[in-house]
Design an enzyme around this catalytic site. Structure first.
Site, PDB file in Angstrom:
ATOM      1  N   GLY A  26       0.846  -1.184   0.000  1.00 45.40           N
ATOM      2  CA  GLY A  26       0.000   0.000   0.000  1.00 45.40           C
ATOM      3  C   GLY A  26       0.876   1.227   0.000  1.00 45.40           C
ATOM      4  O   GLY A  26       2.102   1.137  -0.149  1.00 45.40           O
ATOM      5  N   ASP A 145     -13.686   1.748   8.585  1.00 41.78           N
ATOM      6  CA  ASP A 145     -13.302   1.578   7.174  1.00 41.78           C
ATOM      7  C   ASP A 145     -13.743   0.209   6.661  1.00 41.78           C
ATOM      8  O   ASP A 145     -12.940  -0.578   6.156  1.00 41.78           O
ATOM      9  CB  ASP A 145     -11.793   1.749   7.014  1.00 41.78           C
ATOM     10  CG  ASP A 145     -11.410   2.185   5.600  1.00 41.78           C
ATOM     11  OD1 ASP A 145     -12.305   2.630   4.850  1.00 41.78           O
ATOM     12  OD2 ASP A 145     -10.228   2.082   5.247  1.00 41.78           O
TER      13      ASP A 145
END
Length: 500
Positions: A26, A145
């Site tokens: 990421g 999230d």
């Protein structure tokens, strides 16, 4: 910006974890598959995170994520087993469960279009189960999230939440979040204003369910959707979905449990599944690794083995031994032994527990209460006798390490198979069987007959409280998974070294 990694394939982390391959990246992190050299055959996920602004006084989000995960224990959350704090360059390493599966986002790519209703409702209940656990912490934890790329799907279609990088504890006084975080489309409206609460996760759940049911076309309610969904979902589900997606948090459901109760009213088949989930959610919750023992008959050495196991596990963390029988005879006799008396001391019934040689010994609280003791433990050893007490069989099946004690005589091995059939038990992977006084040949023979369970011959050891000996060595091998699962009680046990 994607920072370069300091790890490479074949490299050792902490002289224990050998990096095998890169499995994800990421903007600020890399995730590697790693082999545990101390526990051969055990695999971990190592998350390397970078916080270049790290200082001696500001440890960054990765430390907060580590502390958060260390405090949690739920089958739908990854367990953290090691943490290496940020070095002088801001690189830190989190060692956690390797979840063998794919992200839900990848699964949707492989299965384009709306997911079947039966599958979506199953996913919904699994997510509600873990959200209830998070929100019911002493200080509620908001995940914030809930999106497909943060959810792993195993081969058994079980979901596991990953990436707690922006989760936070909920301040009831209404304090603001430190930043406005969440994924556009899945985050609740109040998160963009810097506020989040348990209802924010329920909005995220609604957005995710709508995303799954429409093949990724929608994740917020749009005019006219109610006319497109009846052919996909039961009509009674649409008001539930709309309530989850209300703009104002006070107009949504008050809790994950209330959503489960609403789902239970949809139809009989769904109600059965939801009620099973609710029953599971209201069962015991403990942070400890639970090792339960049951004997196929009395007099085989079940209690003797349970005491030896408690002594062995006490080397690795705070350990409780529990007499699973409400009459508490074994517990009372142990207390008399420790007190140096031949008979149970006067007033014994008023003594719920005692400590001896670093093991906490507890009597069973009774059928109306949980069999699990008060306090924080790394391990709980539960002596369930012959499973004759109410609820004992369920407790045995739900424990982390179920251990069945059977006769070690070759000519009595068939009795175990008959006992399993009578008890309607099917040996599961992860079960362990102990054969006191048996030879290795008996263990091998029974292993072949059972197929799935691990079978161990338990050597003779007259004193179960001895910390060394052949029996202790066998128990060390038998309990290696339990020891690996232990949850450290002190933060310092996981924070290796000092910040550079």
């Amino acid at each position: 910006m994607l920072y370069p990694s300091k790890l490479a394939v074949g490299q050792l982390l902490g002289e224990r974890y050998r990096v095998v391959e890169l499995i994800g990246s990421g903007g600020m992190s890399h995730v590697y598959l790693a082999e545990d050299l101390r526990l051969p055959g055990k695999w971990w996920a190592v998350k390397e995170s970078v916080d270049p602004g790290i200082t001696e006084y500001a440890s960054g989000d990765i430390v907060a994520e580590a502390e958060l995960l260390i405090s949690l224990n739920h089958p739908r959350l990854p367990r953290v087993t090691d943490f290496y704090p940020p070095d002088k360059d801001g690189y830190s390493y989190l060692v956690m469960d390797y979840i063998n599966g794919v992200t839900l986002s990848r699964y949707l790519e492989l299965h384009p279009g709306p997911l079947p209703w039966d599958q979506v409702i199953q996913f919904a209940m699994q997510l509600l189960e873990v959200l209830k656990y998070l929100h019911n912490q002493r200080t509620p934890i908001i995940y914030r999230d809930l999106k497909p790329s943060n959810i792993m799907l195993t081969g058994q279609h079980e979901l596991v939440l990953i990436d707690f990088g922006i989760a936070r504890s909920y301040g009831r006084a209404g304090d603001d979040d430190t930043s406005k975080l969440g994924t556009v489309g899945f985050a609740a409206p109040e998160q963009y204003a810097g506020h989040s609460q348990p209802a924010s996760d329920l909005y995220g759940l609604g957005a995710l369910l709508l995303h799954l049911l429409t093949g990724g076309k929608y994740c917020s309610w749009q005019p006219g959707l109610e006319s497109r969904l009846p052919g996909v979902v039961p009509p009674e589900f649409i008001p539930i979905l709309r309530r989850l997606l209300r703009q104002r948090p006070e107009e949504r459901y008050p809790s994950a449990s209330s959503v489960l109760e609403a789902l239970a009213l949809l139809n009989p088949s769904d109600r059965t599944r939801v009620e099973e989930t609710l029953e599971c959610l209201t069962s015991r919750v403990t942070d400890a690794v639970v090792v339960s023992l049951a004997g196929t008959s009395s007099g085989l050495g079940t209690t003797h083995t349970s005491l030896a196991i408690a002594v062995r596990l006490s080397k690795y963390g705070r350990t409780a031994w529990v007499d699973g029988s409400p009459d508490g005879v074994v517990f009372q006799n142990l207390y008399a032994l420790v007190q140096g008396q031949e008979h149970v001391p006067t007033g014994m019934n008023a003594v719920p527990s005692f400590v001896w040689n670093n093991v906490h010994y507890w009597s069973c609280p009774g059928k109306e209460n949980s069999r699990f003791p008060e306090g924080s433990y790394s391990f709980i050893v539960l002596d369930l006798g012959t499973l004759s007490e109410e609820g004992a069989l369920e407790e045995f099946n739900q424990s982390d390490v179920p251990l069945l004690i059977a006769s070690g005589a070759d000519w009595r091995l068939g009795e175990l198979l008959h006992w399993l059939r009578r008890s309607r038990l099917e040996p599961q992977k992860g079960w362990k069987v102990g054969l006191p006084l048996a030879g290795d040949n008996a263990a091998v023979l029974l292993q072949k007959a059972l197929g799935t369970a691990e079978v161990y011959a338990l050597p003779l050891q007259h004193d179960p409280f001895r910390s060394k000996g052949r029996l202790s060595d066998v128990l060390e091998v038998m309990l290696k998974e339990a020891i690996a699962m232990r949850k450290p009680q002190r933060r310092s046990a996981l924070f290796r070294g000092k910040r550079q």
